[in-house]
Design a protein around this motif. Sequence first.
Motif, PDB file in Angstrom:
ATOM      1  N   SER A  36       0.864  -1.176   0.000  1.00 52.95           N
ATOM      2  CA  SER A  36       0.000   0.000   0.000  1.00 52.95           C
ATOM      3  C   SER A  36       0.897   1.221   0.000  1.00 52.95           C
ATOM      4  N   ALA A  37       0.322   2.377  -0.260  1.00 54.17           N
ATOM      5  CA  ALA A  37       1.127   3.592  -0.324  1.00 54.17           C
ATOM      6  C   ALA A  37       1.832   3.829   1.009  1.00 54.17           C
ATOM      7  N   TYR A  38       1.114   3.642   2.115  1.00 49.92           N
ATOM      8  CA  TYR A  38       1.714   3.849   3.428  1.00 49.92           C
ATOM      9  C   TYR A  38       2.860   2.879   3.662  1.00 49.92           C
ATOM     10  N   ALA A  39       2.598   1.606   3.376  1.00 48.71           N
ATOM     11  CA  ALA A  39       3.602   0.588   3.648  1.00 48.71           C
ATOM     12  C   ALA A  39       4.845   0.826   2.796  1.00 48.71           C
ATOM     13  N   ASN A  40       4.637   1.182   1.528  1.00 44.60           N
ATOM     14  CA  ASN A  40       5.782   1.423   0.655  1.00 44.60           C
ATOM     15  C   ASN A  40       6.578   2.635   1.095  1.00 44.60           C
ATOM     16  N   ALA A  41       5.877   3.701   1.500  1.00 48.30           N
ATOM     17  CA  ALA A  41       6.565   4.896   1.960  1.00 48.30           C
ATOM     18  C   ALA A  41       7.395   4.573   3.193  1.00 48.30           C
ATOM     19  N   TRP A  42       6.797   3.835   4.124  1.00 49.34           N
ATOM     20  CA  TRP A  42       7.512   3.466   5.336  1.00 49.34           C
ATOM     21  C   TRP A  42       8.722   2.596   4.995  1.00 49.34           C
ATOM     22  N   ALA A  43       8.504   1.623   4.121  1.00 51.34           N
ATOM     23  CA  ALA A  43       9.570   0.668   3.803  1.00 51.34           C
ATOM     24  C   ALA A  43      10.747   1.371   3.146  1.00 51.34           C
ATOM     25  N   SER A  44      10.475   2.258   2.196  1.00 54.87           N
ATOM     26  CA  SER A  44      11.602   2.891   1.519  1.00 54.87           C
ATOM     27  C   SER A  44      12.329   3.856   2.454  1.00 54.87           C
ATOM     28  N   LYS A  45      11.571   4.494   3.345  1.00 56.39           N
ATOM     29  CA  LYS A  45      12.210   5.388   4.313  1.00 56.39           C
ATOM     30  C   LYS A  45      13.096   4.590   5.268  1.00 56.39           C
ATOM     31  N   GLU A  46      12.550   3.471   5.750  1.00 51.31           N
ATOM     32  CA  GLU A  46      13.270   2.618   6.685  1.00 51.31           C
ATOM     33  C   GLU A  46      14.517   2.035   6.028  1.00 51.31           C
ATOM     34  N   TYR A  47      14.369   1.621   4.776  1.00 51.62           N
ATOM     35  CA  TYR A  47      15.480   1.053   4.017  1.00 51.62           C
ATOM     36  C   TYR A  47      16.607   2.071   3.857  1.00 51.62           C
ATOM     37  N   LYS A  48      16.235   3.302   3.509  1.00 49.70           N
ATOM     38  CA  LYS A  48      17.232   4.363   3.358  1.00 49.70           C
ATOM     39  C   LYS A  48      17.915   4.642   4.687  1.00 49.70           C
ATOM     40  N   LYS A  49      17.106   4.650   5.768  1.00 50.51           N
ATOM     41  CA  LYS A  49      17.628   4.944   7.096  1.00 50.51           C
ATOM     42  C   LYS A  49      18.688   3.923   7.492  1.00 50.51           C
ATOM     43  N   ARG A  50      18.498   2.682   7.059  1.00 51.69           N
ATOM     44  CA  ARG A  50      19.448   1.635   7.405  1.00 51.69           C
ATOM     45  C   ARG A  50      20.599   1.550   6.419  1.00 51.69           C
ATOM     46  N   GLY A  51      20.688   2.515   5.532  1.00 43.45           N
ATOM     47  CA  GLY A  51      21.839   2.567   4.651  1.00 43.45           C
ATOM     48  C   GLY A  51      21.615   1.942   3.295  1.00 43.45           C
TER      49      GLY A  51
END
Length: 65
Positions: A36-51
């Motif tokens: 979903s849009a929320y899940a994807n936004a969270w996932a890509s943000k989290e992924y970037k945050k972890r490098g």
Amino acid sequence: GIGEMAEKKGSPKPTNPSLWSRVKAEAKKKFDVYPSAYANAWASKEYKKRGGGWRGPDNRVKKRG
């Protein structure tokens, strides 16, 4: 078919696929609806945050490095 969404032509690929799949798995637990849009936004943000990073065509601002 399977993987259709991820394999759209011109979509950026994760440079760290194992991290990306781990974050996606967490997103599935975290959100009732995935993808979903929320899940994807969270996932890509989290992924970037972890490098994590992306390669391929990107419509965001290019970083020179």
